[in-house]
Design a protein around this motif. Structure first.
Motif, mmCIF file in Angstrom:
data_model
loop_
_atom_site.group_PDB
_atom_site.id
_atom_site.type_symbol
_atom_site.label_atom_id
_atom_site.label_comp_id
_atom_site.label_asym_id
_atom_site.label_seq_id
_atom_site.Cartn_x
_atom_site.Cartn_y
_atom_site.Cartn_z
ATOM 1 N N PRO A 84 54.438 -4.461 61.004
ATOM 2 C CA PRO A 84 53.298 -4.333 61.927
ATOM 3 C C PRO A 84 53.073 -2.897 62.416
ATOM 4 O O PRO A 84 51.925 -2.469 62.591
ATOM 5 N N GLU A 85 54.138 -2.145 62.611
ATOM 6 C CA GLU A 85 53.982 -0.748 63.047
ATOM 7 C C GLU A 85 53.322 0.092 61.954
ATOM 8 O O GLU A 85 52.464 0.932 62.247
ATOM 9 N N TRP A 86 53.707 -0.135 60.697
ATOM 10 C CA TRP A 86 53.075 0.595 59.595
ATOM 11 C C TRP A 86 51.610 0.203 59.454
ATOM 12 O O TRP A 86 50.756 1.063 59.175
ATOM 13 N N ILE A 87 51.298 -1.061 59.630
ATOM 14 C CA ILE A 87 49.893 -1.494 59.549
ATOM 15 C C ILE A 87 49.067 -0.768 60.597
ATOM 16 O O ILE A 87 47.996 -0.229 60.310
ATOM 17 N N GLU A 88 49.583 -0.749 61.810
ATOM 18 C CA GLU A 88 48.859 -0.095 62.908
ATOM 19 C C GLU A 88 48.672 1.396 62.635
ATOM 20 O O GLU A 88 47.583 1.947 62.797
ATOM 21 N N GLU A 89 49.731 2.052 62.185
ATOM 22 C CA GLU A 89 49.658 3.498 61.949
ATOM 23 C C GLU A 89 48.738 3.845 60.784
ATOM 24 O O GLU A 89 47.877 4.713 60.896
ATOM 25 N N LEU A 90 48.914 3.183 59.657
ATOM 26 C CA LEU A 90 48.134 3.522 58.472
ATOM 27 C C LEU A 90 46.674 3.091 58.583
ATOM 28 O O LEU A 90 45.797 3.698 57.966
ATOM 29 N N SER A 91 46.396 2.055 59.367
ATOM 30 C CA SER A 91 45.012 1.600 59.529
ATOM 31 C C SER A 91 44.123 2.664 60.154
ATOM 32 O O SER A 91 42.936 2.736 59.850
ATOM 33 N N VAL A 92 44.700 3.476 61.021
ATOM 34 C CA VAL A 92 43.896 4.525 61.654
ATOM 35 C C VAL A 92 43.930 5.822 60.864
ATOM 36 O O VAL A 92 43.054 6.665 61.020
ATOM 37 N N GLN A 93 44.933 5.995 59.993
ATOM 38 C CA GLN A 93 45.054 7.246 59.239
ATOM 39 C C GLN A 93 44.282 7.243 57.928
ATOM 40 O O GLN A 93 43.726 8.264 57.532
ATOM 41 N N LEU A 94 44.287 6.120 57.224
ATOM 42 C CA LEU A 94 43.731 6.078 55.872
ATOM 43 C C LEU A 94 42.623 5.035 55.761
ATOM 44 O O LEU A 94 42.814 3.890 56.175
ATOM 45 N N PRO A 95 41.487 5.393 55.186
ATOM 46 C CA PRO A 95 40.360 4.442 55.070
ATOM 47 C C PRO A 95 40.533 3.502 53.869
ATOM 48 O O PRO A 95 39.779 3.540 52.904
ATOM 49 N N PHE A 96 41.549 2.640 53.932
ATOM 50 C CA PHE A 96 41.843 1.738 52.822
ATOM 51 C C PHE A 96 40.641 0.884 52.441
ATOM 52 O O PHE A 96 40.309 0.749 51.268
ATOM 53 N N TYR A 97 39.999 0.297 53.440
ATOM 54 C CA TYR A 97 38.888 -0.625 53.186
ATOM 55 C C TYR A 97 37.758 0.073 52.419
ATOM 56 O O TYR A 97 37.287 -0.422 51.403
ATOM 57 N N VAL A 98 37.344 1.234 52.888
ATOM 58 C CA VAL A 98 36.249 1.976 52.263
ATOM 59 C C VAL A 98 36.656 2.415 50.847
ATOM 60 O O VAL A 98 35.861 2.321 49.913
ATOM 61 N N HIS A 99 37.887 2.871 50.699
ATOM 62 C CA HIS A 99 38.367 3.300 49.384
ATOM 63 C C HIS A 99 38.308 2.141 48.375
ATOM 64 O O HIS A 99 37.822 2.307 47.258
ATOM 65 N N VAL A 100 38.805 0.979 48.775
ATOM 66 C CA VAL A 100 38.817 -0.180 47.874
ATOM 67 C C VAL A 100 37.387 -0.622 47.556
ATOM 68 O O VAL A 100 37.058 -0.902 46.400
ATOM 69 N N ARG A 101 36.525 -0.658 48.571
ATOM 70 C CA ARG A 101 35.139 -1.061 48.340
ATOM 71 C C ARG A 101 34.450 -0.113 47.366
ATOM 72 O O ARG A 101 33.784 -0.545 46.429
ATOM 73 N N ASN A 102 34.638 1.195 47.548
ATOM 74 C CA ASN A 102 34.032 2.171 46.645
ATOM 75 C C ASN A 102 34.599 2.042 45.233
ATOM 76 O O ASN A 102 33.871 2.188 44.247
ATOM 77 N N ASN A 103 35.884 1.759 45.124
ATOM 78 C CA ASN A 103 36.519 1.552 43.829
ATOM 79 C C ASN A 103 35.914 0.347 43.113
ATOM 80 O O ASN A 103 35.672 0.378 41.902
#
Length: 198
Positions: A84-103
């Protein structure tokens, strides 16, 4: 779609309702896709769990930039953190959702429709390039839900279809207790119980 990684599955499903732009709010979907990326890194053997914390298991590069970013983040951080701590930290640092959608748009699995007025975009909609992708995947998941063996990626997908607004496109009746059945101390159990709480 069953061959897609978990983050790609979630983003396609999020755009799978023909009458809605998205099913899950963007901030929550960012958390779900971050979790899904961490889960994929675990499935690929890149990270593992030790005393409830994520640790680096193997750091060779993969063809997946998001997995590499997760591996770099976990491997370079001197402080042990829980999932859960990694989820919280990485969610604000890296735009995973946008990256996957664009991919997915680049790979022609999602289509992007942009409305413009006087040459300026004011509305964007994403939708599956083929709606059969969703219905075929749901049929596959129903078969998986009815079988005695379910792999972790499919199990997590079924959990998100049960516990989030993604369920609006699902006709699957799955046994919740069966989905949650894992050994109490296993890494798979940590992933499953975290997915349920997201």
């Amino acid at each position: 779609m069953r061959h897609l990684k978990l983050p790609h599955r979630l983003v396609i499903l999020d755009h799978g309702h023909p009458e809605k732009k998205i099913l899950v709010k963007k901030e929550r979907m960012q958390n779900l896709v971050t979790f899904a990326t961490l889960a994929e890194a675990f499935i690929m053997g890149k990270i593992s769990f030790q005393d409830g914390n994520l640790i680096l298991a193997e750091d060779t590069a993969t063809p997946f930039p998001l997995i590499n970013q997760v591996v770099d983040a976990v491997g370079s951080n001197p402080v042990l953190k829980s999932l859960p701590e990694w989820i919280e930290e990485l969610s604000v640092q890296l735009p995973f959702y946008v990256h996957v959608r664009n991919n997915l748009v680049e790979n022609k699995l999602l289509k992007k429709e942009e409305k413009k007025f006087l040459g300026m975009g004011y509305d964007v909609k994403y939708y599956p390039a083929d709606q059969e992708l969703i219905t075929g995947f749901m049929k596959y998941l129903q078969e998986v839900a009815d079988s005695s063996e379910t792999d972790l990626r499919d199990k997590l997908t079924l959990i998100f279809l049960k516990t989030t607004a993604l369920g609006n496109i699902s006709f699957i009746e799955s046994n919740r207790e069966k989905l949650l059945k894992t050994e109490d101390e296993s890494a798979e159990a940590v992933l499953i119980h975290t997915a349920v709480r997201l």
